[in-house]
Design a protein around this motif. Structure first.
Motif, PDB file in Angstrom:
ATOM      1  N   ALA A 201      -5.206   5.072   3.912  1.00 33.53           N
ATOM      2  CA  ALA A 201      -3.772   5.466   3.524  1.00 33.53           C
ATOM      3  C   ALA A 201      -3.531   6.738   4.149  1.00 33.53           C
ATOM      4  O   ALA A 201      -4.374   7.739   4.179  1.00 33.53           O
ATOM      5  CB  ALA A 201      -3.449   5.447   2.168  1.00 33.53           C
ATOM      6  N   THR A 214       0.206   5.633  -0.382  1.00 31.48           N
ATOM      7  CA  THR A 214       1.247   4.876   0.287  1.00 31.48           C
ATOM      8  C   THR A 214       1.031   4.293   1.541  1.00 31.48           C
ATOM      9  O   THR A 214      -0.140   5.002   2.112  1.00 31.48           O
ATOM     10  CB  THR A 214       2.786   5.717   0.334  1.00 31.48           C
ATOM     11  N   ASP A 215       1.732   3.466   1.952  1.00 34.66           N
ATOM     12  CA  ASP A 215       1.516   2.829   3.237  1.00 34.66           C
ATOM     13  C   ASP A 215      -0.155   2.208   3.479  1.00 34.66           C
ATOM     14  O   ASP A 215      -0.761   2.605   4.603  1.00 34.66           O
ATOM     15  CB  ASP A 215       1.836   3.713   4.391  1.00 34.66           C
ATOM     16  N   GLN A 217      -3.518   0.253   3.801  1.00 39.66           N
ATOM     17  CA  GLN A 217      -3.836  -0.967   4.660  1.00 39.66           C
ATOM     18  C   GLN A 217      -5.594  -1.347   4.031  1.00 39.66           C
ATOM     19  O   GLN A 217      -6.155  -0.298   3.913  1.00 39.66           O
ATOM     20  CB  GLN A 217      -3.743  -0.788   6.040  1.00 39.66           C
ATOM     21  N   ARG A 228      -1.632  -5.208   4.968  1.00 36.77           N
ATOM     22  CA  ARG A 228      -0.833  -4.202   4.638  1.00 36.77           C
ATOM     23  C   ARG A 228      -0.630  -4.255   3.040  1.00 36.77           C
ATOM     24  O   ARG A 228      -0.244  -5.572   2.663  1.00 36.77           O
ATOM     25  CB  ARG A 228       0.615  -4.158   5.540  1.00 36.77           C
ATOM     26  N   GLY A 230       1.057  -1.676   1.271  1.00 32.67           N
ATOM     27  CA  GLY A 230       2.240  -0.622   0.843  1.00 32.67           C
ATOM     28  C   GLY A 230       1.556   0.419  -0.207  1.00 32.67           C
ATOM     29  O   GLY A 230       0.789   1.135   0.040  1.00 32.67           O
ATOM     30  N   THR A 231       2.210   0.544  -1.346  1.00 34.22           N
ATOM     31  CA  THR A 231       1.994   1.516  -2.239  1.00 34.22           C
ATOM     32  C   THR A 231       0.945   1.084  -3.280  1.00 34.22           C
ATOM     33  O   THR A 231       0.938  -0.216  -4.119  1.00 34.22           O
ATOM     34  CB  THR A 231       3.024   2.065  -3.068  1.00 34.22           C
TER      35      THR A 231
END
Length: 365
Positions: A201, A214-215, A217, A228, A230-231
């Motif tokens: 991240a 956040t973001d 993987q 993916r 996300g948060t």
């Protein structure tokens, strides 16, 4: 046992203690003056090379460096002060008079050992209150090449911590406490000792007792697939200070502060053996002053007119300096992990305590 009877008369005890302390601190003052002048010759050019630095910065360096020199060379001064005091007592046949009055070698040395214990207590307090702070400040000043010191906001780089079986690596941490921010986070998720997946991240922040990234993987090892997320929330129970404690200078921390840092690092799953050795040495180092009367006692006993007083003084210095060599060697081996921390800090002290006692008993015979 009446401990008062273990010492010579109060007058003799005060006379011997005063003689020992005066010579010890006179030697210490001379050593500090000479060593500080030599150290300043090598550093003053670097200090004055910075634009805006002048005499005030040079004197600031002296004020920060002097406590460290005092702490390092106080045991040497105690050793030399002991040998000078005992040599003079022997030269004036005062030791013979004390022995003729029925005092043993331990009773003759008792006032010096008590005075050395007082020096050890003062040394420990001096290290805790002054040396640790000045060393930490000087270390930071050197990192910026004697320029203006930036405010330490807790920024750290390349830090890893352990959360259960998972390993968390962070490229950069900014801020302290709950305001700390993580950048380029990598979580190696393991099942036992086997790597199961890798979560990455770009950033993370404090979220309750864990961290929100956040973001994110996740790359799964078994399937070889990237997903993916996300948060997501990671690292429950990992505190901010476990990230910010990336490097620790034990000389710049007091005994209590260093013990707390070691506890934090242990919880973060990071090695602490070298720091534990430094922690124990904060006690054994000042207490080395108590050894010096025993190691220098060879200069007190024996007939001064035999012409061997100088040889005896050299033997005392040799024993003392051999202790300092053994102490530094043990600490180095402890830092390498070859010695356990307690052994690295206390083995030289206990070994030379026995050697000093053996030499004293042999001299008395």
């Amino acid at each position: 046992m009446n401990w008062v009877n273990f010492f010579p008369s109060p007058t003799v005890s005060l006379y011997m203690g005063r003689m020992f302390l005066v010579r010890t601190f006179a030697i210490l003052a001379g050593l500090v003056l000479i060593l500080q002048a030599l150290d300043l010759l090598s550093e003053s050019g670097k200090i004055l090379a910075v634009a805006g630095n002048g005499d005030a910065e040079v004197w600031r360096y002296v004020g920060l460096r002097t406590p460290e020199i005092i702490s390092r060379f106080l045991p040497f001064s105690v050793l030399l002060g002991t040998i000078l005091a005992l040599s003079q007592l022997n030269q004036n046949s005062e030791v013979i008079a004390l022995k003729a009055s029925g005092l043993s070698a331990h009773q003759v040395l008792a006032p010096l050992i008590v005075a050395a214990l007082g020096v050890a207590v003062i040394s420990f307090g001096f290290n805790e209150r002054i040396v640790a702070r000045s060393t930490a400040t000087l270390e930071q000043w050197k990192k910026v090449d004697y320029g203006p010191m930036p405010v330490d906001r807790g920024d750290r780089a390349n830090v890893w911590v352990k959360s259960g079986n998972d390993l968390i690596v962070v490229d950069q941490i900014k801020g302290r406490g709950n305001a700390a921010l993580l950048y380029n986070v990598t979580v190696y998720e393991r099942d036992g000792q086997s790597l199961r997946s890798i979560l990455t991240a770009p950033r993370g922040a404090r979220d309750g007792d864990g961290w929100r990234v956040t973001d994110a993987q996740r790359f799964t090892i078994e399937g070889g697939q990237m997903a993916r997320l996300g948060t997501v929330r990671i690292a429950p129970g990992v505190r901010p200070d476990q990230f910010t404690l990336s490097s620790v200078n034990p000389d710049g921390l007091s005994f209590v502060a260093l013990r707390e840092v070691i506890a934090d690092l242990n919880q973060a799953g990071r090695p602490t053996k070298a720091l534990e050795g430094a922690l124990w040495h904060k006690l054994s180092g000042p207490l080395s002053s108590i050894l010096m009367p025993l190691l220098g006692a060879v200069a007190a006993f024996g007939i001064a007119r035999s012409g061997k007083l100088f040889v005896r003084a050299v033997m005392g210095m040799g024993l003392g300096f051999l202790y300092f060599v053994a102490d530094n060697f043990a600490l180095a081996m402890g830092n390498l992990g070859a010695y356990p921390p307690f052994l690295a800090a206390w083995a030289p002290f206990l070994l030379f305590l026995m050697i000093g006692e053996a030499v004293l008993l042999r001299s008395e015979e």
